[in-house]
Scaffold this motif. Structure first.
Motif, PDB file in Angstrom:
ATOM      1  N   LEU A  31      39.036  75.898  23.921  1.00  0.00           N
ATOM      2  CA  LEU A  31      39.199  74.495  23.562  1.00  0.00           C
ATOM      3  C   LEU A  31      38.633  73.652  24.691  1.00  0.00           C
ATOM      4  CD1 LEU A  31      42.804  74.440  22.081  1.00  0.00           C
ATOM      5  CD2 LEU A  31      40.630  74.704  20.892  1.00  0.00           C
ATOM      6  N   ALA A  32      37.831  72.668  24.360  1.00  0.00           N
ATOM      7  CA  ALA A  32      37.176  71.853  25.384  1.00  0.00           C
ATOM      8  C   ALA A  32      37.154  70.399  24.938  1.00  0.00           C
ATOM      9  CB  ALA A  32      35.750  72.357  25.622  1.00  0.00           C
ATOM     10  N   ASP A  33      36.892  69.516  25.902  1.00  0.00           N
ATOM     11  CA  ASP A  33      36.787  68.102  25.547  1.00  0.00           C
ATOM     12  C   ASP A  33      35.344  67.761  25.194  1.00  0.00           C
ATOM     13  OD1 ASP A  33      35.594  68.032  28.027  1.00  0.00           O
ATOM     14  OD2 ASP A  33      37.183  66.879  28.994  1.00  0.00           O
ATOM     15  N   GLY A  34      35.096  66.497  24.941  1.00  0.00           N
ATOM     16  CA  GLY A  34      33.816  66.075  24.375  1.00  0.00           C
ATOM     17  C   GLY A  34      32.606  66.235  25.261  1.00  0.00           C
ATOM     18  N   ILE A  35      32.775  66.366  26.579  1.00  0.00           N
ATOM     19  CA  ILE A  35      31.615  66.426  27.476  1.00  0.00           C
ATOM     20  C   ILE A  35      30.872  67.754  27.376  1.00  0.00           C
ATOM     21  CG2 ILE A  35      32.874  67.275  29.484  1.00  0.00           C
ATOM     22  CD1 ILE A  35      31.079  65.431  31.195  1.00  0.00           C
ATOM     23  N   TYR A  36      31.560  68.812  26.962  1.00  0.00           N
ATOM     24  CA  TYR A  36      30.925  70.132  26.929  1.00  0.00           C
ATOM     25  C   TYR A  36      29.893  70.223  25.809  1.00  0.00           C
ATOM     26  CZ  TYR A  36      34.284  71.705  30.373  1.00  0.00           C
ATOM     27  OH  TYR A  36      35.006  71.844  31.522  1.00  0.00           O
ATOM     28  N   LEU A  37      28.967  71.152  25.981  1.00  0.00           N
ATOM     29  CA  LEU A  37      27.869  71.333  25.031  1.00  0.00           C
ATOM     30  C   LEU A  37      28.370  71.892  23.697  1.00  0.00           C
ATOM     31  CD1 LEU A  37      25.438  72.951  27.597  1.00  0.00           C
ATOM     32  CD2 LEU A  37      25.426  70.592  26.825  1.00  0.00           C
ATOM     33  N   LYS A  38      27.540  71.789  22.668  1.00  0.00           N
ATOM     34  CA  LYS A  38      27.903  72.301  21.343  1.00  0.00           C
ATOM     35  C   LYS A  38      27.560  73.781  21.266  1.00  0.00           C
ATOM     36  CE  LYS A  38      27.526  67.991  18.831  1.00  0.00           C
ATOM     37  NZ  LYS A  38      26.961  67.272  17.701  1.00  0.00           N
ATOM     38  N   TRP A  39      28.389  74.602  21.900  1.00  0.00           N
ATOM     39  CA  TRP A  39      28.226  76.044  21.858  1.00  0.00           C
ATOM     40  C   TRP A  39      29.247  76.605  20.884  1.00  0.00           C
ATOM     41  CZ3 TRP A  39      28.003  77.472  27.791  1.00  0.00           C
ATOM     42  CH2 TRP A  39      26.799  76.984  28.323  1.00  0.00           C
ATOM     43  N   SER A  40      28.949  77.784  20.353  1.00  0.00           N
ATOM     44  CA  SER A  40      29.876  78.392  19.395  1.00  0.00           C
ATOM     45  C   SER A  40      31.172  78.834  20.061  1.00  0.00           C
ATOM     46  CB  SER A  40      29.211  79.594  18.712  1.00  0.00           C
ATOM     47  OG  SER A  40      28.845  80.560  19.675  1.00  0.00           O
ATOM     48  N   THR A  41      31.191  78.939  21.377  1.00  0.00           N
ATOM     49  CA  THR A  41      32.406  79.350  22.081  1.00  0.00           C
ATOM     50  C   THR A  41      33.314  78.171  22.419  1.00  0.00           C
ATOM     51  OG1 THR A  41      31.170  79.282  24.145  1.00  0.00           O
ATOM     52  CG2 THR A  41      31.415  81.414  23.099  1.00  0.00           C
ATOM     53  N   PHE A  42      32.876  76.941  22.147  1.00  0.00           N
ATOM     54  CA  PHE A  42      33.692  75.755  22.411  1.00  0.00           C
ATOM     55  C   PHE A  42      34.140  75.125  21.094  1.00  0.00           C
ATOM     56  CE2 PHE A  42      31.005  75.086  26.421  1.00  0.00           C
ATOM     57  CZ  PHE A  42      31.894  75.817  27.185  1.00  0.00           C
ATOM     58  N   VAL A  43      35.408  74.789  21.037  1.00  0.00           N
ATOM     59  CA  VAL A  43      35.929  74.032  19.909  1.00  0.00           C
ATOM     60  C   VAL A  43      36.386  72.694  20.463  1.00  0.00           C
ATOM     61  CG1 VAL A  43      37.700  73.904  18.127  1.00  0.00           C
ATOM     62  CG2 VAL A  43      36.624  76.091  18.642  1.00  0.00           C
ATOM     63  N   LYS A  44      35.687  71.649  20.044  1.00  0.00           N
ATOM     64  CA  LYS A  44      35.996  70.304  20.527  1.00  0.00           C
ATOM     65  C   LYS A  44      36.677  69.511  19.426  1.00  0.00           C
ATOM     66  CE  LYS A  44      31.663  69.479  21.774  1.00  0.00           C
ATOM     67  NZ  LYS A  44      30.509  68.866  22.428  1.00  0.00           N
ATOM     68  N   THR A  45      37.339  68.444  19.837  1.00  0.00           N
ATOM     69  CA  THR A  45      38.039  67.612  18.871  1.00  0.00           C
ATOM     70  C   THR A  45      37.055  66.771  18.062  1.00  0.00           C
ATOM     71  OG1 THR A  45      39.864  66.047  18.596  1.00  0.00           O
ATOM     72  CG2 THR A  45      38.353  65.638  20.412  1.00  0.00           C
ATOM     73  N   ILE A  46      37.544  66.190  16.996  1.00  0.00           N
ATOM     74  CA  ILE A  46      36.740  65.282  16.183  1.00  0.00           C
ATOM     75  C   ILE A  46      37.078  63.881  16.655  1.00  0.00           C
ATOM     76  CG2 ILE A  46      36.285  64.434  13.854  1.00  0.00           C
ATOM     77  CD1 ILE A  46      37.273  67.192  12.847  1.00  0.00           C
ATOM     78  N   HIS A  47      36.103  63.210  17.226  1.00  0.00           N
ATOM     79  CA  HIS A  47      36.348  61.859  17.716  1.00  0.00           C
ATOM     80  C   HIS A  47      36.446  60.889  16.551  1.00  0.00           C
ATOM     81  CE1 HIS A  47      35.999  62.826  21.918  1.00  0.00           C
ATOM     82  NE2 HIS A  47      34.882  63.503  21.669  1.00  0.00           N
ATOM     83  N   ASP A  48      37.463  60.073  16.590  1.00  0.00           N
ATOM     84  CA  ASP A  48      37.694  59.051  15.580  1.00  0.00           C
ATOM     85  C   ASP A  48      37.672  59.643  14.167  1.00  0.00           C
ATOM     86  OD1 ASP A  48      38.258  56.521  14.708  1.00  0.00           O
ATOM     87  OD2 ASP A  48      36.160  55.863  14.659  1.00  0.00           O
ATOM     88  N   PRO A  49      38.597  60.605  13.890  1.00  0.00           N
ATOM     89  CA  PRO A  49      38.606  61.217  12.557  1.00  0.00           C
ATOM     90  C   PRO A  49      39.070  60.218  11.501  1.00  0.00           C
ATOM     91  CG  PRO A  49      40.492  61.951  13.809  1.00  0.00           C
ATOM     92  CD  PRO A  49      39.667  61.096  14.729  1.00  0.00           C
ATOM     93  N   ARG A  50      38.243  59.972  10.536  1.00  0.00           N
ATOM     94  CA  ARG A  50      38.580  59.014   9.478  1.00  0.00           C
ATOM     95  C   ARG A  50      38.553  59.708   8.127  1.00  0.00           C
ATOM     96  NH1 ARG A  50      34.782  53.954  11.232  1.00  0.00           N
ATOM     97  NH2 ARG A  50      35.763  53.575  13.227  1.00  0.00           N
ATOM     98  N   GLY A  51      39.361  59.194   7.257  1.00  0.00           N
ATOM     99  CA  GLY A  51      39.298  59.665   5.870  1.00  0.00           C
ATOM    100  C   GLY A  51      40.083  60.931   5.617  1.00  0.00           C
ATOM    101  N   GLN A  52      39.462  62.071   5.810  1.00  0.00           N
ATOM    102  CA  GLN A  52      40.049  63.342   5.408  1.00  0.00           C
ATOM    103  C   GLN A  52      41.272  63.687   6.249  1.00  0.00           C
ATOM    104  OE1 GLN A  52      37.114  66.391   5.547  1.00  0.00           O
ATOM    105  NE2 GLN A  52      35.845  65.477   3.945  1.00  0.00           N
ATOM    106  N   LYS A  53      42.324  64.140   5.548  1.00  0.00           N
ATOM    107  CA  LYS A  53      43.540  64.569   6.240  1.00  0.00           C
ATOM    108  C   LYS A  53      43.258  65.802   7.099  1.00  0.00           C
ATOM    109  CE  LYS A  53      46.356  65.143   2.895  1.00  0.00           C
ATOM    110  NZ  LYS A  53      47.552  65.433   2.099  1.00  0.00           N
ATOM    111  N   LYS A  54      42.352  66.672   6.619  1.00  0.00           N
ATOM    112  CA  LYS A  54      42.056  67.899   7.362  1.00  0.00           C
ATOM    113  C   LYS A  54      41.489  67.585   8.742  1.00  0.00           C
ATOM    114  CE  LYS A  54      39.565  70.149   4.255  1.00  0.00           C
ATOM    115  NZ  LYS A  54      38.802  71.228   3.612  1.00  0.00           N
ATOM    116  N   LYS A  55      40.595  66.590   8.814  1.00  0.00           N
ATOM    117  CA  LYS A  55      39.993  66.224  10.092  1.00  0.00           C
ATOM    118  C   LYS A  55      41.036  65.644  11.040  1.00  0.00           C
ATOM    119  CE  LYS A  55      35.252  65.485   8.606  1.00  0.00           C
ATOM    120  NZ  LYS A  55      34.135  64.544   8.517  1.00  0.00           N
ATOM    121  N   LYS A  56      41.917  64.803  10.504  1.00  0.00           N
ATOM    122  CA  LYS A  56      42.962  64.219  11.344  1.00  0.00           C
ATOM    123  C   LYS A  56      43.926  65.290  11.837  1.00  0.00           C
ATOM    124  CE  LYS A  56      42.869  59.619   9.294  1.00  0.00           C
ATOM    125  NZ  LYS A  56      43.593  58.616   8.507  1.00  0.00           N
TER     126      LYS A  56
END
Length: 201
Positions: free
Chosen positions: A93-118
């Motif tokens: 688990l990592a924050d937003g600064i890390y690269l988009k690698w398959s080994t990092f799971v980052k949060t969804i910034h400003d999740p809107r709409g879908q309950k799943k994203k929130k």
């Protein structure tokens, strides 16, 4: 999940004047960075200490040895299935600064709409708090880590930080309940949603 990944800056009060520029990061005062991977019970699995405070988390990650084995095809055994798809590589688990690698799971910034994203953002950020909590526990257990460093040599600072992390892990191991569940599952009530139809919006 192998753990949460993050960095902490340790203030260096008597940093040599010649090195002040490369160690003065976003806080304005000289710091040295500690990178750790922490699991749910605050056990520190990986620690890399020593880079100057002007570096960001990506520079620290590139210098650390965390992914050296992964680049050689060596990884901790992991096998799990999500929505019918099999995975054989763990993730951090990592924050937003890390690269988009398959080994990092980052949060969804400003999740809107879908309950799943929130829900995903809430759970990811909740689990990411373990690493921040570990930094807080490390600083509360050891006054030397909580305050600014007062030594000149970097190797002495490295030895102090390593000793504090080892003692921290020994305390965690001693207090750990091996029979406890990894995570408490709490079923949230289904929210009531009322649909409003307005043709003007």
């Amino acid at each position: 999940m192998l753990g949460s990944l993050d960095c902490m800056h340790w203030k260096w009060k008597i940093c040599p004047t010649a090195w002040t520029g490369q160690h003065a990061g976003h806080s304005g005062s000289p710091t040295i960075i500690l990178e750790v991977v922490v699991d749910y019970d605050l056990w520190i699995w990986h620690a890399y200490f020593g880079l100057p405070g002007t570096n960001d988390d990506i520079n620290v990650l590139e210098a650390s040895h965390l992914f050296v084995n992964l680049t050689q095809g060596i990884a901790p055994p992991a096998h799990y299935v999500i929505e019918g798809k099999e995975y054989n590589m763990g993730y951090y688990l990592a924050d937003g600064i890390y690269l988009k690698w398959s080994t990092f799971v980052k949060t969804i910034h400003d999740p809107r709409g879908q309950k799943k994203k929130k829900l995903f953002a809430m759970k990811q950020e909740g689990c990411r708090k373990h690493v921040e909590c570990a930094f807080g526990v490390l600083q509360s257990q050891f006054a030397i880590v909580a305050g600014p460093m007062r030594f000149w040599q970097k190797h002495v600072l490295h030895d102090i930080m390593t000793a504090c992390i080892i003692i921290h892990n020994m305390i965690i191991e001693d207090e750990r309940d091996v029979d406890a569940a990894i995570m408490d599952h709490i079923k949230a009530p289904t929210p009531e949603v009322k649909m409003v139809v307005d043709e003007n919006t």
